[in-house]
Design a protein around this motif. Structure first.
Motif, PDB file in Angstrom:
ATOM      1  N   ARG A  30       0.846  -1.281  -0.104  1.00 50.59           N
ATOM      2  CA  ARG A  30      -0.159   0.041   0.042  1.00 50.59           C
ATOM      3  C   ARG A  30       0.918   1.432  -0.094  1.00 50.59           C
ATOM      4  N   PHE A  31       1.057   1.877  -1.048  1.00 45.38           N
ATOM      5  CA  PHE A  31       1.632   3.232  -1.199  1.00 45.38           C
ATOM      6  C   PHE A  31       1.054   3.819  -2.621  1.00 45.38           C
ATOM      7  N   GLU A  32       1.671   5.116  -2.754  1.00 44.20           N
ATOM      8  CA  GLU A  32       1.175   5.992  -3.833  1.00 44.20           C
ATOM      9  C   GLU A  32       1.516   5.455  -5.210  1.00 44.20           C
ATOM     10  N   GLY A  33       2.241   4.532  -5.312  1.00 46.51           N
ATOM     11  CA  GLY A  33       2.536   3.809  -6.678  1.00 46.51           C
ATOM     12  C   GLY A  33       1.607   2.906  -7.105  1.00 46.51           C
ATOM     13  N   GLN A  34       0.910   2.367  -6.366  1.00 42.73           N
ATOM     14  CA  GLN A  34      -0.313   1.446  -6.975  1.00 42.73           C
ATOM     15  C   GLN A  34      -1.411   1.342  -6.059  1.00 42.73           C
ATOM     16  N   ARG A  35      -2.518   0.917  -6.774  1.00 45.10           N
ATOM     17  CA  ARG A  35      -3.841   0.953  -6.220  1.00 45.10           C
ATOM     18  C   ARG A  35      -4.533  -0.481  -6.682  1.00 45.10           C
ATOM     19  N   GLY A  55       6.074  -5.562  10.624  1.00 45.08           N
ATOM     20  CA  GLY A  55       6.861  -4.063  10.811  1.00 45.08           C
ATOM     21  C   GLY A  55       7.246  -3.465   9.485  1.00 45.08           C
ATOM     22  N   ALA A  56       7.588  -4.237   8.485  1.00 51.13           N
ATOM     23  CA  ALA A  56       8.004  -3.434   7.230  1.00 51.13           C
ATOM     24  C   ALA A  56       6.780  -2.964   6.479  1.00 51.13           C
ATOM     25  N   GLY A  57       5.477  -3.334   6.951  1.00 50.46           N
ATOM     26  CA  GLY A  57       4.283  -3.006   6.211  1.00 50.46           C
ATOM     27  C   GLY A  57       3.836  -4.065   5.236  1.00 50.46           C
ATOM     28  N   ASP A  58       4.285  -5.041   5.320  1.00 46.73           N
ATOM     29  CA  ASP A  58       3.996  -6.017   4.200  1.00 46.73           C
ATOM     30  C   ASP A  58       2.858  -6.941   4.963  1.00 46.73           C
ATOM     31  N   LYS A  59       1.699  -7.348   4.129  1.00 42.90           N
ATOM     32  CA  LYS A  59       0.696  -8.068   4.655  1.00 42.90           C
ATOM     33  C   LYS A  59       1.319  -9.645   4.653  1.00 42.90           C
ATOM     34  N   ARG A  93       3.422   2.835   4.759  1.00 44.70           N
ATOM     35  CA  ARG A  93       3.569   2.993   6.511  1.00 44.70           C
ATOM     36  C   ARG A  93       4.404   1.702   6.682  1.00 44.70           C
ATOM     37  N   GLU A  94       5.271   1.870   7.985  1.00 47.07           N
ATOM     38  CA  GLU A  94       6.012   0.786   8.504  1.00 47.07           C
ATOM     39  C   GLU A  94       6.785   1.262   9.526  1.00 47.07           C
TER      40      GLU A  94
END
Length: 270
Positions: A30-35, A55-59, A93-94
């Protein structure tokens, strides 16, 4: 750009296994580069377990397969809208501090060759961003893209010494070189639309991200001499390929395992 993904991973066993458990990092970052437009991850005859964001923001999502287990088939099908952010991981987010990515692993240990390359190509440069670009270009020149000459256990130092490898080797070598001059770096797994006509093709890919103070994490694909753009889909990250692996699991039993992977990425006309 709108990209479609069709990714099937099959583990087949010569004798039925007692049980199988899988940990999946197969979900778009989840970041601005992809939806995310559509995304479905399934395991044939599997039971979906819990999921969380690390903690690295990965699901990360857990699955189990009831015995007897003859095969495990993991399927990913989805559609993603991507945007060119010049490689910058904006809006992600991380919790892990960037300095944690200065730690070496067995795949990214720095030998004299990597240390010398990093020192020589960045000599006289003061800006971290300049150093990162110079390192990426140097690794791309030092390691020629050559399939089937390395394997999953090849280290960054070994790939540089033989001057050949694939995207995993380029990423490991760039990460090691960056860390040797105190630039935090990490491994990223994902997909790349590499065909010019947009037709589906083999598309699993890996690259590196380097932390630049004042900007944040920036992706560098040394194998293709560029920063990730709208052709890339980012899944997850880690200290090296093993930690960032999209699929990790265990099967209970003494049978031999056979792995078959097909990945196709296509572009939707807009």
């Amino acid at each position: 750009m709108i990209l479609t993904v069709d990714h099937v991973t099959k583990y087949a066993y010569d004798v039925p296994m007692g049980a199988a458990v899988q940990s999946l990092r197969l979900f778009p970052s989840r970041f601005e580069g992809q939806r995310e437009i559509e995304w479905l991850v399934t395991i044939e005859n599997g039971i979906r377990g819990g999921s969380f964001r690390d903690g690295a923001g990965d699901k990360v999502e857990g699955w189990s397969v009831r015995p007897p287990v003859d095969e495990v088939v993991v399927t990913v099908r989805g559609k993603i809208e991507t945007f060119d952010t010049s490689g910058v991981l904006r809006g992600h987010r991380e919790l892990v501090h960037p300095m944690a990515y200065l730690r070496e692993t067995s795949a990214t240990w720095v030998d004299d060759g990597l240390a010398k390359l990093a020192e020589e190509v960045t000599q006289g440069l003061s800006e971290p961003l300049q150093k990162a670009h110079r390192l990426s270009a140097a690794i791309g020149e030092a390691i020629a893209y050559t399939p089937d000459v390395t394997d999953a256990h090849t280290t960054a130092a070994e790939a540089l010494a033989q001057g050949q490898g694939v995207c995993q080797d380029h990423a490991h070598a760039l990460i090691a070189a960056a860390r040797s001059i105190d630039l935090p770096a990490r491994y990223v797994s994902g997909y790349l639309l590499a065909s010019e006509d947009g037709a589906p093709h083999e598309a699993a890919h890996a690259w590196a991200e380097i932390w630049v103070q004042g900007i944040g994490w920036i992706g560098f694909d040394a194998a293709n001499s560029c920063c990730p753009d709208e052709r890339y889909i980012r899944l997850g990250s880690g200290l090296d390929a093993r930690e960032a692996a999209p699929i990790r699991g265990v099967a209970q039993g003494g049978g031999e395992e056979r792995l078959d992977v097909t990945v196709a990425l296509g572009q939707v006309q807009q």
